[in-house]
Design an enzyme around this catalytic site. Sequence first.
Site, PDB file in Angstrom:
ATOM      1  CB  SER A  12      38.107  48.872  59.516  1.00  0.00           C
ATOM      2  OG  SER A  12      37.615  48.176  60.202  1.00  0.00           O
ATOM      3  CG  HIS A  37      33.819  50.461  61.215  1.00  0.00           C
ATOM      4  ND1 HIS A  37      32.676  50.732  61.475  1.00  0.00           N
ATOM      5  CD2 HIS A  37      34.263  49.065  60.574  1.00  0.00           C
ATOM      6  CE1 HIS A  37      32.001  49.763  60.563  1.00  0.00           C
ATOM      7  NE2 HIS A  37      33.313  48.936  60.956  1.00  0.00           N
ATOM      8  CG  ASP A  39      35.017  45.538  61.668  1.00  0.00           C
ATOM      9  OD1 ASP A  39      34.045  45.986  61.545  1.00  0.00           O
ATOM     10  OD2 ASP A  39      36.220  46.576  60.762  1.00  0.00           O
ATOM     11  CG  MET A  41      34.284  39.955  63.363  1.00  0.00           C
ATOM     12  SD  MET A  41      35.687  39.436  61.998  1.00  0.00           S
ATOM     13  CE  MET A  41      35.479  41.496  61.387  1.00  0.00           C
ATOM     14  CG  HIS A  70      30.012  46.440  62.106  1.00  0.00           C
ATOM     15  ND1 HIS A  70      30.891  45.689  60.747  1.00  0.00           N
ATOM     16  CD2 HIS A  70      28.792  45.214  61.148  1.00  0.00           C
ATOM     17  CE1 HIS A  70      30.227  45.499  60.117  1.00  0.00           C
ATOM     18  NE2 HIS A  70      29.178  44.766  60.199  1.00  0.00           N
ATOM     19  CG  MET A  72      30.420  41.626  61.698  1.00  0.00           C
ATOM     20  SD  MET A  72      31.984  42.079  60.437  1.00  0.00           S
ATOM     21  CE  MET A  72      32.558  43.166  62.028  1.00  0.00           C
ATOM     22  CG  MET A 141      27.714  43.888  55.578  1.00  0.00           C
ATOM     23  SD  MET A 141      29.663  44.942  56.992  1.00  0.00           S
ATOM     24  CE  MET A 141      30.565  44.014  55.939  1.00  0.00           C
ATOM     25  CG  ASP A 176      32.433  47.859  56.627  1.00  0.00           C
ATOM     26  OD1 ASP A 176      33.512  47.437  56.297  1.00  0.00           O
ATOM     27  OD2 ASP A 176      31.804  47.199  57.383  1.00  0.00           O
ATOM     28  N   GLY A 177      33.483  47.475  53.431  1.00  0.00           N
ATOM     29  CA  GLY A 177      34.145  46.735  52.753  1.00  0.00           C
ATOM     30  C   GLY A 177      34.500  47.617  51.021  1.00  0.00           C
TER      31      GLY A 177
HETATM   32  C1  DX5 Z   1      35.306  43.306  57.385  1.00  0.00           C
HETATM   33  C2  DX5 Z   1      34.389  44.251  58.272  1.00  0.00           C
HETATM   34  C3  DX5 Z   1      35.283  45.913  57.935  1.00  0.00           C
HETATM   35  C4  DX5 Z   1      36.370  45.590  57.044  1.00  0.00           C
HETATM   36  C5  DX5 Z   1      37.346  46.428  55.707  1.00  0.00           C
HETATM   37  O1  DX5 Z   1      34.093  41.699  58.027  1.00  0.00           O
HETATM   38  O2  DX5 Z   1      33.387  44.549  58.643  1.00  0.00           O
HETATM   39  O3  DX5 Z   1      35.272  47.173  58.705  1.00  0.00           O
HETATM   40  O4  DX5 Z   1      37.008  45.446  58.133  1.00  0.00           O
HETATM   41  O5  DX5 Z   1      38.225  45.986  55.267  1.00  0.00           O
HETATM   42  P1  DX5 Z   1      38.520  46.602  54.259  1.00  0.00           P
HETATM   43  O6  DX5 Z   1      38.215  47.850  54.401  1.00  0.00           O
HETATM   44  O7  DX5 Z   1      40.239  46.732  54.098  1.00  0.00           O
HETATM   45  O8  DX5 Z   1      37.965  46.265  53.802  1.00  0.00           O
HETATM   46 ZN    ZN Z   2      33.026  46.763  59.496  1.00  0.00          ZN
END
Ligand code: DX5
Ligand code: ZN
Length: 229
Positions: A12, A37, A39, A41, A70, A72, A141, A176-177
């Site tokens: 990510s 990946h 992210d 947001m 992804h 969000m 998640m 993820d996470g």
């Molecule tokens: C969280 C994201 C993840 C996050 C993962 O909202 O969707 O993709 O970046 O990060 P790590 O691996 O540090 O938990």
């Molecule tokens: Zn993510």
Amino acid sequence: MSFDRSIKIAPSILAADFANFGAECAAVEAQGADWIHVDVMDGHFVPNITFGPATCAAIRPHIKGVMDVHLMIAPVDSYIEDFAKAGADVLTAHVEAGPHIHRTLQAIRANGMRPGVALNPGTPAESVAELLDMVDLICVMTVNPGFGGQKFIDMSAKIKALRTMIGDREIHIEIDGGVDPKTAPLVAQAGADVLVAGSAVFRGGSVQDPAPYRDNIRAIREAAKGVYV
Ligand code: DX5
Ligand code: ZN
């Protein structure tokens, strides 16, 4: 994008150098990443803001393989075309992002991308039961979305339930996470094949010194395959 259930590591870029995304994507790919990946947001669906389609379009030429976006964000539908134009291969929306996830997934497919659906930790596996014939990926998640570097929440029972529900459909299960060499075996054994990892991949390395990326990716992959279990 052919289908298989081998373990794929998807760094990510939330944990990368935000001033250097293009070079960071190329560096992690060169060091063994399978997917990238991304992210997105919005400060509304989640309490953090990252970037949108313009940034995705800018980094696309620096990614040779799969760009896994992804979302969000809420609402989703009015942005789907923009992410298609930006070159997303997989576009994942949250089942919690609005009342019409079915329509959203139809629109993602109609725009030429592979639809993914993500579930927050508080959302049960059954929430995607009516969506299985329209998705290429289910993202489980294992943190509440919004930030990197959070503590892993064990969702093994949900992953196993989804794996059973999927049967022989060609659907990836992505986690993820909080994925690292300690947690990777749990999710792989439960049935996941795409492991997203931010902090555990980018830790200790940089574009100038990318060798730690290789070691970090390898450690997660080998742990998931059971070598260190
Ligand atoms: C969280 C994201 C993840 C996050 C993962 O909202 O969707 O993709 O970046 O990060 P790590 O691996 O540090 O938990
Ligand atoms: Zn993510």
